[in-house]
Design an enzyme around this catalytic site. Structure first.
Site, PDB file in Angstrom:
ATOM      1  N   HIS A   2       0.831  -1.199   0.000  1.00  0.00           N
ATOM      2  CA  HIS A   2       0.000   0.000   0.000  1.00  0.00           C
ATOM      3  C   HIS A   2       0.870   1.255   0.000  1.00  0.00           C
ATOM      4  O   HIS A   2       1.549   1.552   0.981  1.00  0.00           O
ATOM      5  CB  HIS A   2      -0.889  -0.036   1.245  1.00  0.00           C
TER       6      HIS A   2
ATOM      7  N   GLU B  45       0.387  -0.829  -4.811  1.00  0.00           N
ATOM      8  CA  GLU B  45      -0.776   0.044  -4.947  1.00  0.00           C
ATOM      9  C   GLU B  45      -0.325   1.487  -4.967  1.00  0.00           C
ATOM     10  O   GLU B  45       0.618   1.863  -4.261  1.00  0.00           O
ATOM     11  CB  GLU B  45      -1.733  -0.192  -3.776  1.00  0.00           C
TER      12      GLU B  45
ATOM     13  N   HIS C 105      -1.358  10.817  -2.740  1.00  0.00           N
ATOM     14  CA  HIS C 105      -2.660  10.424  -2.207  1.00  0.00           C
ATOM     15  C   HIS C 105      -3.575  11.621  -1.954  1.00  0.00           C
ATOM     16  O   HIS C 105      -4.726  11.649  -2.389  1.00  0.00           O
ATOM     17  CB  HIS C 105      -2.485   9.654  -0.889  1.00  0.00           C
TER      18      HIS C 105
END
Length: 271
Positions: A17, A44, A59
């Site tokens: 992640h 990811e 993000h």
């Protein structure tokens, strides 16, 4: 290797992640390189568009939390973003940290660079690309992602099972845009509500997997069987605690996203 849409009978496959983000700054080449070296089955990333049309791995809507600068990603050029430091905020970049001398490249990461890293790795690895919404550029994000994947020859896989890329979003419309433009591209409809993920939304947009949080899955483990009955896999985020790793393995999760790929892989091997 399993894919979203496969029914998995082995232990879950591990997705890093934002890279090995517990140990190194998220969304940096250093974090992804570490994750791949640690044996992650997939990586990811979150992608956003710059003001001059480049896909970058960030993000948040703003760069304030993870860089030395301030501002909105979509209002900044690639050059402006590249002038910022993306590693100093993380404990690994601080003087005296055990990782401070070996953190590697912690500059801005473009989606191009991450795809190159994944495709050049010495074993097959999948890249899970999450498109963020709502954003000012709307559907242009998905079009840009597919165009980039097409440049690397992975936008139109021979079959979903052979795809090197997976596209995900909390936006059902975004998943539908990918499904319509690239029918064999695996997709994950992300969400936090069991009723939403277990209902008709995934069928409507043609998602090949659903993606609940670990908290949602804990409360509704039946989501795994519901998904499998409809030919879908389940991708769970973000799984860092040992008990949660065990739980995901026991209920039959296909892919687990974790900030700690090495420790998660070790836990699964031990189990």
């Amino acid at each position: 290797m399993a894919r979203p849409g496969d029914v998995v009978t082995e232990h879950p496959f591990v997705v890093a992640h934002r890279g090995a983000s517990a140990d190194l700054p998220e969304h940096t080449l250093a974090a992804y390189d570490r994750a791949l070296a640690e044996g992650a089955d997939g990586v990811e990333c979150d992608v956003r568009l710059t003001s001059d049309g480049h896909l970058v791995c960030v993000h948040d809507r703003r760069v304030d939390r993870t860089s030395s600068g301030v501002g909105v990603v979509s209002e900044m050029t690639l050059s402006q973003l590249q002038n910022l430091d993306y590693g100093g905020w993380h404990p690994s970049g601080m003087a005296g940290s055990p990782n401070s001398e070996k953190s590697g490249d912690t500059g801005l990461l473009t989606l191009d660079a991450l795809v190159e890293l994944v495709l050049d790795w010495h074993r097959p690895v999948k890249i899970f690309i999450e498109t963020k919404h709502p954003v000012r550029y709307g559907a242009l994000v998905e079009r840009k992602v597919l165009a980039l994947l097409a440049r690397y020859g992975i936008a139109a896989p021979a079959s979903a099972s052979r795809s090197r890329a997976v596209v995900m979003s909390f936006s059902a419309a975004a998943v539908w845009r990918i499904r319509r433009a690239a029918p064999l591209m695996p997709t994950v409809l992300l969400g936090s509500a069991a009723q939403y993920l277990g209902g008709s939304a995934a069928t409507t947009v043609g998602a090949t997997a659903i993606g609940p949080s670990i908290e949602t899955l804990r409360e509704h483990p039946e989501l795994v069987d519901h998904a499998a009955a409809r030919g879908r896999a389940l991708y769970c985020w973000t799984v860092d605690q040992a008990a949660d790793v065990d739980f995901c393995r026991d209920v039959g999760v296909a892919w687990i996203a974790t900030n700690q790929p090495a420790r998660t892989k070790a836990r699964l091997r031990a189990g």
